[in-house]
Design a protein around this motif. Structure first.
Motif, PDB file in Angstrom:
ATOM      1  N   GLY A 188       8.260   7.877   1.568  1.00  0.00           N
ATOM      2  CA  GLY A 188       7.337   7.891   0.436  1.00  0.00           C
ATOM      3  C   GLY A 188       7.247   6.573  -0.321  1.00  0.00           C
ATOM      4  O   GLY A 188       6.561   6.484  -1.329  1.00  0.00           O
ATOM      5  N   GLU A 189       7.940   5.545   0.173  1.00  0.00           N
ATOM      6  CA  GLU A 189       7.899   4.226  -0.476  1.00  0.00           C
ATOM      7  C   GLU A 189       6.623   3.486  -0.070  1.00  0.00           C
ATOM      8  O   GLU A 189       5.911   3.897   0.839  1.00  0.00           O
ATOM      9  N   ARG A 190       6.365   2.365  -0.733  1.00  0.00           N
ATOM     10  CA  ARG A 190       5.195   1.551  -0.398  1.00  0.00           C
ATOM     11  C   ARG A 190       5.457   0.808   0.915  1.00  0.00           C
ATOM     12  O   ARG A 190       6.598   0.660   1.334  1.00  0.00           O
ATOM     13  N   ARG A 191       4.387   0.323   1.533  1.00  0.00           N
ATOM     14  CA  ARG A 191       4.492  -0.408   2.797  1.00  0.00           C
ATOM     15  C   ARG A 191       5.340  -1.657   2.625  1.00  0.00           C
ATOM     16  O   ARG A 191       5.147  -2.418   1.686  1.00  0.00           O
ATOM     17  N   SER A 192       6.267  -1.872   3.558  1.00  0.00           N
ATOM     18  CA  SER A 192       7.162  -3.031   3.470  1.00  0.00           C
ATOM     19  C   SER A 192       6.555  -4.268   4.121  1.00  0.00           C
ATOM     20  O   SER A 192       7.083  -5.365   3.981  1.00  0.00           O
ATOM     21  N   ALA A 193       5.439  -4.098   4.848  1.00  0.00           N
ATOM     22  CA  ALA A 193       4.766  -5.215   5.511  1.00  0.00           C
ATOM     23  C   ALA A 193       3.303  -4.833   5.727  1.00  0.00           C
ATOM     24  O   ALA A 193       2.933  -3.670   5.587  1.00  0.00           O
ATOM     25  N   ASP A 250       0.846  -1.208   0.000  1.00  0.00           N
ATOM     26  CA  ASP A 250       0.000   0.000   0.000  1.00  0.00           C
ATOM     27  C   ASP A 250       0.877   1.252   0.000  1.00  0.00           C
ATOM     28  O   ASP A 250       2.013   1.225   0.473  1.00  0.00           O
ATOM     29  N   ALA A 251       0.306   2.361  -0.478  1.00  0.00           N
ATOM     30  CA  ALA A 251       0.975   3.656  -0.356  1.00  0.00           C
ATOM     31  C   ALA A 251       1.011   4.030   1.123  1.00  0.00           C
ATOM     32  O   ALA A 251       0.047   3.787   1.853  1.00  0.00           O
ATOM     33  N   GLY A 252       2.120   4.581   1.557  1.00  0.00           N
ATOM     34  CA  GLY A 252       2.271   4.956   2.960  1.00  0.00           C
ATOM     35  C   GLY A 252       1.765   6.352   3.220  1.00  0.00           C
ATOM     36  O   GLY A 252       2.494   7.316   3.047  1.00  0.00           O
TER      37      GLY A 252
END
Length: 157
Positions: free
Chosen positions: A96-101, A52-54
């Motif tokens: 700004g990266e996507r969720r890592s978990a 997901d987008a953070g």
């Protein structure tokens, strides 16, 4: 400055309780409280999914949150359980990266949320307090990285 509301006083007290922001001064908590929200999450409810987008981060006021990673078979496996006072989701808000978990409520939870937009607003309106918040988050991330490095190192011997 607007008169504090019951809600902002409750948020202020929760921020003071969490331990993450110990370096903040009492007046800093009053200011920061205006940028956070409270949410109640039921057990087994998904807070966010890997990829997901953070757009927000959370601090656990009460309850437990399971951190899950998807394996090669597409199953979500729990890799950690977070307890009260712990922040999560902050990496995506900062970089700004996507969720890592994925994060899922392991019990009924009360969370403090700080949206990426609210953090940007705080940086513009109260930069001194925002800097202290970001520094506290960076220190917490640094400690976690050092612990993970130590765990990796101990597994190699």
């Amino acid at each position: 400055m607007p008169e504090p509301t019951l809600l902002s006083n409750e948020i202020r007290d929760m921020l003071m309780d969490c331990g993450l922001f110990d370096p903040l001064l009492p007046e800093d908590f009053h200011i920061a409280a205006g940028y956070f929200n409270i949410s109640s999450i039921a057990r087994d409810e998904v807070i966010f999914l890997e990829g997901d987008a953070g757009t927000f981060m959370c601090i656990i006021h009460s309850g437990q949150v399971a951190v899950q990673k998807t394996n090669h078979d597409g199953q979500r496996l729990s890799i950690a359980t977070l307890r009260s006072g712990r922040a999560f989701g902050e990496m995506a808000v900062l970089d700004g990266e996507r969720r890592s978990a994925s994060c899922v409520a392991a019990s009924d939870c009360v969370l403090l949320n700080l949206g990426k937009d609210s953090l940007e607003k705080m940086l513009n309106e109260a930069p001194r307090v925002a800097a202290k918040i970001i520094r506290a988050i960076a220190i917490a991330l640094s400690k976690r990285l050092r612990m993970a490095d130590g765990q990796l190192l101990s597994q190699q011997f």
